[in-house]
Design a protein around this motif. Structure first.
Motif, PDB file in Angstrom:
ATOM      1  N   ARG A 192     -13.023  14.546  33.889  1.00 32.09           N
ATOM      2  CA  ARG A 192     -13.639  13.479  32.670  1.00 32.09           C
ATOM      3  C   ARG A 192     -14.370  12.136  32.807  1.00 32.09           C
ATOM      4  O   ARG A 192     -15.075  11.640  33.196  1.00 32.09           O
ATOM      5  N   ASN A 193     -13.402  11.383  33.813  1.00 34.15           N
ATOM      6  CA  ASN A 193     -14.029   9.827  33.802  1.00 34.15           C
ATOM      7  C   ASN A 193     -14.802  10.022  34.782  1.00 34.15           C
ATOM      8  O   ASN A 193     -15.755   9.117  34.718  1.00 34.15           O
ATOM      9  N   VAL A 194     -14.740  10.919  35.954  1.00 28.70           N
ATOM     10  CA  VAL A 194     -16.495  10.797  36.671  1.00 28.70           C
ATOM     11  C   VAL A 194     -17.783  10.759  35.531  1.00 28.70           C
ATOM     12  O   VAL A 194     -18.394  10.882  35.971  1.00 28.70           O
ATOM     13  N   MET A 195     -17.446  12.518  35.274  1.00 31.00           N
ATOM     14  CA  MET A 195     -18.506  12.563  34.547  1.00 31.00           C
ATOM     15  C   MET A 195     -19.070  11.769  33.432  1.00 31.00           C
ATOM     16  O   MET A 195     -20.257  11.961  32.873  1.00 31.00           O
ATOM     17  N   GLN A 196     -18.015  10.461  33.372  1.00 29.11           N
ATOM     18  CA  GLN A 196     -18.225   9.935  32.100  1.00 29.11           C
ATOM     19  C   GLN A 196     -19.156   8.788  32.311  1.00 29.11           C
ATOM     20  O   GLN A 196     -20.140   8.227  32.437  1.00 29.11           O
ATOM     21  N   LYS A 197     -19.012   8.274  33.791  1.00 25.46           N
ATOM     22  CA  LYS A 197     -19.553   7.127  34.814  1.00 25.46           C
ATOM     23  C   LYS A 197     -20.844   7.930  34.958  1.00 25.46           C
ATOM     24  O   LYS A 197     -21.910   6.854  34.817  1.00 25.46           O
ATOM     25  N   ILE A 198     -21.058   9.527  35.455  1.00 34.14           N
ATOM     26  CA  ILE A 198     -22.367   9.607  35.549  1.00 34.14           C
ATOM     27  C   ILE A 198     -23.292   9.637  34.446  1.00 34.14           C
ATOM     28  O   ILE A 198     -24.303   9.330  34.278  1.00 34.14           O
ATOM     29  N   GLU A 199     -22.508  10.314  33.423  1.00 32.68           N
ATOM     30  CA  GLU A 199     -22.883   9.966  31.839  1.00 32.68           C
ATOM     31  C   GLU A 199     -23.634   8.634  31.154  1.00 32.68           C
ATOM     32  O   GLU A 199     -24.697   8.380  30.809  1.00 32.68           O
ATOM     33  N   ASN A 200     -23.367   7.849  32.230  1.00 34.50           N
ATOM     34  CA  ASN A 200     -23.392   5.769  31.227  1.00 34.50           C
ATOM     35  C   ASN A 200     -24.241   5.599  31.989  1.00 34.50           C
ATOM     36  O   ASN A 200     -25.439   4.831  31.701  1.00 34.50           O
ATOM     37  N   ILE A 201     -24.433   6.019  33.565  1.00 27.14           N
ATOM     38  CA  ILE A 201     -25.574   5.234  34.313  1.00 27.14           C
ATOM     39  C   ILE A 201     -26.798   5.989  33.889  1.00 27.14           C
ATOM     40  O   ILE A 201     -27.952   5.544  33.720  1.00 27.14           O
ATOM     41  N   LEU A 202     -26.829   7.654  33.953  1.00 21.20           N
ATOM     42  CA  LEU A 202     -28.052   8.223  33.420  1.00 21.20           C
ATOM     43  C   LEU A 202     -28.377   7.341  32.083  1.00 21.20           C
ATOM     44  O   LEU A 202     -29.618   6.853  31.827  1.00 21.20           O
ATOM     45  N   SER A 203     -27.854   7.075  31.027  1.00 20.88           N
ATOM     46  CA  SER A 203     -27.692   6.507  29.628  1.00 20.88           C
ATOM     47  C   SER A 203     -28.530   5.408  30.005  1.00 20.88           C
ATOM     48  O   SER A 203     -29.705   4.902  29.160  1.00 20.88           O
ATOM     49  N   GLU A 204     -28.326   4.964  31.329  1.00 23.35           N
ATOM     50  CA  GLU A 204     -28.839   3.296  31.286  1.00 23.35           C
ATOM     51  C   GLU A 204     -30.263   3.083  31.464  1.00 23.35           C
ATOM     52  O   GLU A 204     -31.220   2.420  31.789  1.00 23.35           O
ATOM     53  N   SER A 205     -30.550   4.886  31.822  1.00 23.18           N
ATOM     54  CA  SER A 205     -32.382   4.521  32.474  1.00 23.18           C
ATOM     55  C   SER A 205     -32.965   5.325  31.306  1.00 23.18           C
ATOM     56  O   SER A 205     -32.789   5.786  30.369  1.00 23.18           O
ATOM     57  N   ASP A 206     -34.131   4.927  31.256  1.00 20.28           N
ATOM     58  CA  ASP A 206     -34.838   4.956  30.696  1.00 20.28           C
ATOM     59  C   ASP A 206     -35.974   6.643  30.853  1.00 20.28           C
ATOM     60  O   ASP A 206     -37.168   6.653  30.776  1.00 20.28           O
ATOM     61  N   VAL A 207     -34.780   7.578  30.761  1.00 15.56           N
ATOM     62  CA  VAL A 207     -35.696   9.258  30.368  1.00 15.56           C
ATOM     63  C   VAL A 207     -34.344   9.475  30.140  1.00 15.56           C
ATOM     64  O   VAL A 207     -33.361   9.339  29.789  1.00 15.56           O
ATOM     65  N   SER A 208     -35.304  10.977  30.198  1.00 20.23           N
ATOM     66  CA  SER A 208     -34.123  12.466  29.131  1.00 20.23           C
ATOM     67  C   SER A 208     -33.616  12.723  30.074  1.00 20.23           C
ATOM     68  O   SER A 208     -33.884  13.737  30.604  1.00 20.23           O
ATOM     69  N   VAL A 209     -32.134  13.325  30.119  1.00 21.30           N
ATOM     70  CA  VAL A 209     -31.575  13.851  30.979  1.00 21.30           C
ATOM     71  C   VAL A 209     -31.921  15.459  29.866  1.00 21.30           C
ATOM     72  O   VAL A 209     -31.266  16.025  28.724  1.00 21.30           O
ATOM     73  N   ARG A 210     -32.011  16.313  30.916  1.00 18.70           N
ATOM     74  CA  ARG A 210     -32.002  18.144  30.696  1.00 18.70           C
ATOM     75  C   ARG A 210     -30.989  18.776  31.132  1.00 18.70           C
ATOM     76  O   ARG A 210     -30.370  19.867  30.948  1.00 18.70           O
ATOM     77  N   ASP A 211     -30.010  18.445  32.383  1.00 17.30           N
ATOM     78  CA  ASP A 211     -29.241  19.594  32.884  1.00 17.30           C
ATOM     79  C   ASP A 211     -28.654  18.108  34.138  1.00 17.30           C
ATOM     80  O   ASP A 211     -28.954  17.585  34.556  1.00 17.30           O
ATOM     81  N   ILE A 212     -27.242  18.796  34.105  1.00 11.65           N
ATOM     82  CA  ILE A 212     -25.798  18.117  35.530  1.00 11.65           C
ATOM     83  C   ILE A 212     -25.535  19.085  35.471  1.00 11.65           C
ATOM     84  O   ILE A 212     -24.818  19.471  34.885  1.00 11.65           O
ATOM     85  N   LYS A 213     -25.491  19.099  36.679  1.00 11.38           N
ATOM     86  CA  LYS A 213     -24.285  20.992  37.186  1.00 11.38           C
ATOM     87  C   LYS A 213     -23.448  19.230  38.572  1.00 11.38           C
ATOM     88  O   LYS A 213     -24.354  19.051  39.215  1.00 11.38           O
ATOM     89  N   ALA A 214     -22.363  20.201  38.433  1.00  8.57           N
ATOM     90  CA  ALA A 214     -21.273  18.287  39.482  1.00  8.57           C
ATOM     91  C   ALA A 214     -20.743  19.747  38.991  1.00  8.57           C
ATOM     92  O   ALA A 214     -19.847  20.849  38.686  1.00  8.57           O
ATOM     93  N   SER A 215     -20.032  19.256  40.823  1.00  4.49           N
ATOM     94  CA  SER A 215     -18.333  20.072  41.562  1.00  4.49           C
ATOM     95  C   SER A 215     -17.971  19.586  42.560  1.00  4.49           C
ATOM     96  O   SER A 215     -18.753  18.784  42.906  1.00  4.49           O
ATOM     97  N   LEU A 216     -17.039  19.698  42.539  1.00  2.91           N
ATOM     98  CA  LEU A 216     -16.267  19.002  43.230  1.00  2.91           C
ATOM     99  C   LEU A 216     -15.713  20.319  45.072  1.00  2.91           C
ATOM    100  O   LEU A 216     -15.519  21.017  44.350  1.00  2.91           O
TER     101      LEU A 216
END
Length: 288
Positions: free
Chosen positions: A200-224
């Motif tokens: 969760r901490n990795v996904m939270q970091k990605i979401e925080n970075i995206l929220s700082e950008s002036d864009v709308s996020v439609r989809d995030i696909k992530a896997s280890l």
């Protein structure tokens, strides 16, 4: 140089066949088990070369993350083959335990040792000329096999002249080690073949970075794909009037920032694809 490598592989295959045949005809269980272990090495080398060529290919329309999984699949096949060979070897040895090798097997085991010296020297020459890490790794395996063949000769000599069961005991040890290595190889390959969700901490970091950008996020696909190797695919939406070059700059900026910030957390981003589309695209009736 490919001809030299192929010739070495063919010669090594002949040595393996001789080990197995001499082990059977000379009632030398250790040489037989050593021959099956060498058969595994030949199979490993051949399969590694094959899957390495496939896994080195980049991404395409049907393999969005590239072909690296094929390398892990090859390791899985090798591990299963090792387990199978160890089972064959172990069964053969158990039913013939305490079998004393013939006196002629002292000679054949020593000849096998001399032939293995030639195999190791050939691989050393090839690895030195090609500067191949995979060949160097295989050279280490064959050097270990060379030492093992030497001890096969020693155990044969002791069994023929002094203690009969030593050869059988050493043969069983070879089979047991082969089984252990096979299980370990399968376990390691399984870790890389199966992906799992990032913490969760990795996904939270990605979401925080995206929220700082002036864009709308439609989809995030992530896997280890391993304990610290991330695969990421993000779809962003920007204003439909945004020029294409500016949209590309936004995608590259987001990608660079994600890779940089996650690396500080000890997470390696193996693949990161950031797609950009006009705002409102893929909107369904339920969204309206």
């Amino acid at each position: 140089m490919n001809f030299v490598l192929f010739s070495t592989l063919v010669f090594y295959s002949v040595v393996v066949i001789l080990k197995i045949l001499w082990g059977i005809t000379g009632k030398n269980l250790a040489l037989f088990s050593d021959g099956l272990d060498s058969l595994k090495n030949v199979f490993t080398l051949s399969l590694s070369i094959f899957f390495l060529q496939i896994s080195s290919q980049g991404r395409d329309l049907t393999h969005h993350w590239g072909h690296k999984k094929y390398d892990s699949f090859g390791a899985l096949v090798i591990g299963i083959f090792q387990i199978f060979i160890s089972g064959v070897s172990g069964t053969y040895i158990i039913f013939r335990f305490n079998q004393v090798p013939s006196s002629s097997s002292i000679v054949t085991s020593f000849v096998s040792f001399l032939l293995m010296i030639f195999v190791v020297l050939s691989l050393f020459f090839v690895s030195h000329r090609l500067k191949s890490e995979s060949i160097r790794a295989e050279l280490l395996h064959e050097a270990t096999d060379l030492i093992q063949t030497f001890f096969v000769f020693i155990s044969t000599f002791i069994s023929v002249n002094y203690i009969g069961f030593i050869n059988s005991a050493f043969a069983l040890i070879i089979a047991a080690v082969l089984l252990f290595n096979g299980i370990l190889t399968v376990w390691r390959a399984e870790k890389f073949l199966l992906d799992w969700a990032p913490p969760r901490n990795v996904m939270q970091k990605i979401e925080n970075i995206l929220s700082e950008s002036d864009v709308s996020v439609r989809d995030i696909k992530a896997s280890l794909s391993s304990s610290n190797t991330l695969r990421l695919e993000i779809t962003l939406q920007v204003d439909a009037q945004t020029p294409i070059f500016e949209a590309h700059q936004i995608a590259h900026s987001v990608e660079d920032k994600i890779i940089s910030e996650l690396s500080k957390m000890g997470v390696k981003v193996e693949n990161c694809s950031v797609h950009v589309e006009p705002l409102g695209a893929h909107t369904t009736k339920d969204d309206k």
